[in-house]
Write an enzyme that holds these catalytic residues in place. Sequence first.
Site, PDB file in Angstrom:
ATOM      1  N   ASP A  58       1.152  -1.500  -0.168  1.00 32.48           N
ATOM      2  CA  ASP A  58      -0.303  -0.143   0.080  1.00 32.48           C
ATOM      3  C   ASP A  58       1.208   1.704   0.139  1.00 32.48           C
ATOM      4  O   ASP A  58       1.616   1.136   0.819  1.00 32.48           O
ATOM      5  CB  ASP A  58      -0.983   0.422   1.207  1.00 32.48           C
ATOM      6  N   HIS A  75       2.792   3.646  -9.203  1.00 29.97           N
ATOM      7  CA  HIS A  75       3.114   2.622  -9.125  1.00 29.97           C
ATOM      8  C   HIS A  75       4.066   2.044  -9.928  1.00 29.97           C
ATOM      9  O   HIS A  75       4.575   1.331  -9.144  1.00 29.97           O
ATOM     10  CB  HIS A  75       1.757   1.977  -9.754  1.00 29.97           C
ATOM     11  N   LEU A 169      12.386 -19.734  -4.054  1.00 29.91           N
ATOM     12  CA  LEU A 169      11.685 -18.835  -3.879  1.00 29.91           C
ATOM     13  C   LEU A 169      10.264 -18.886  -4.616  1.00 29.91           C
ATOM     14  O   LEU A 169      10.008 -18.799  -5.792  1.00 29.91           O
ATOM     15  CB  LEU A 169      11.590 -17.406  -3.744  1.00 29.91           C
TER      16      LEU A 169
END
Length: 280
Positions: A58, A75, A169
């Site tokens: 956020d 962004h 991962l």
Amino acid sequence: MVAAKTPDAAGPRISGSGISGSGISGSGTAISGPDAAAQAHLAQAGAGAARHVAIIMDGNGRWATNRGWPRLVGHRRGAERVREIVRAAPDMGLRWLTLYAFSTENWKRSTEEVLGLMGIFAHFIQREAAALAREGVRLRFIGDRSRLAPKLQRLMAGIEAKTAHLTRLNLIVAINYGGRDEILRAARRIATEAAEGRFNPADLTDAAFSHALDTGDVPDPDLVIRTSGETRTSNFLVWQAAYSEYEFTETLWPDFTPDELASILSRFGNRERRFGGAKP
């Protein structure tokens, strides 16, 4: 992958196994080696170490607005931060990293911002595919893909296939995802299987329902982190995070560094998780 403030063709889900055999799916900045905080976390790796961390990314728009820039600039900066965190995560002992990129509610944003975000997602997948493969990162997506552009769906399916064999991962990105929507979709699939006589409702268990969710074979998150100072869970991993620990940081996502992640992981290692049991 971008942080939206809160983060549906339903594509392949993470697991390919079924419920009791019914067929319902279920089951650029380089980062140096780990710093002192990361080393401390690794030193206590074991029962108390986080293996699966989920992040509500956020603060991108706020980060840009604070600087007088368009929200999409934030962004894009958030996408760069994703790259850094993903590269650092394995050195901190993480095996699963789930990122909330775009929620089912984020369609309410301006057309310009939504289209810009979708473009960033596509660009990230195209640009990062080779790097993720080199670094042993498996990338998968959760959420309902039906509302996404066909080209983006193809890119998502392509990178999932390309990285499917990798194990260093497991990176899981939630796009057009909502926890309640995920539960409803799983319930509808189970109801359909039952109505067609392919699943006995009496066989439905907590584990069976978990395997019907988008996350399928992924363990529940040990820790959920939310950046930007907000203290809501925003419909993220509603079922899976029932017993997760939470950490809320004032840091906006574009400023969230691997060092801060390492510090949070070190604090997590000192927590006592009882899962509803009493303290001895």
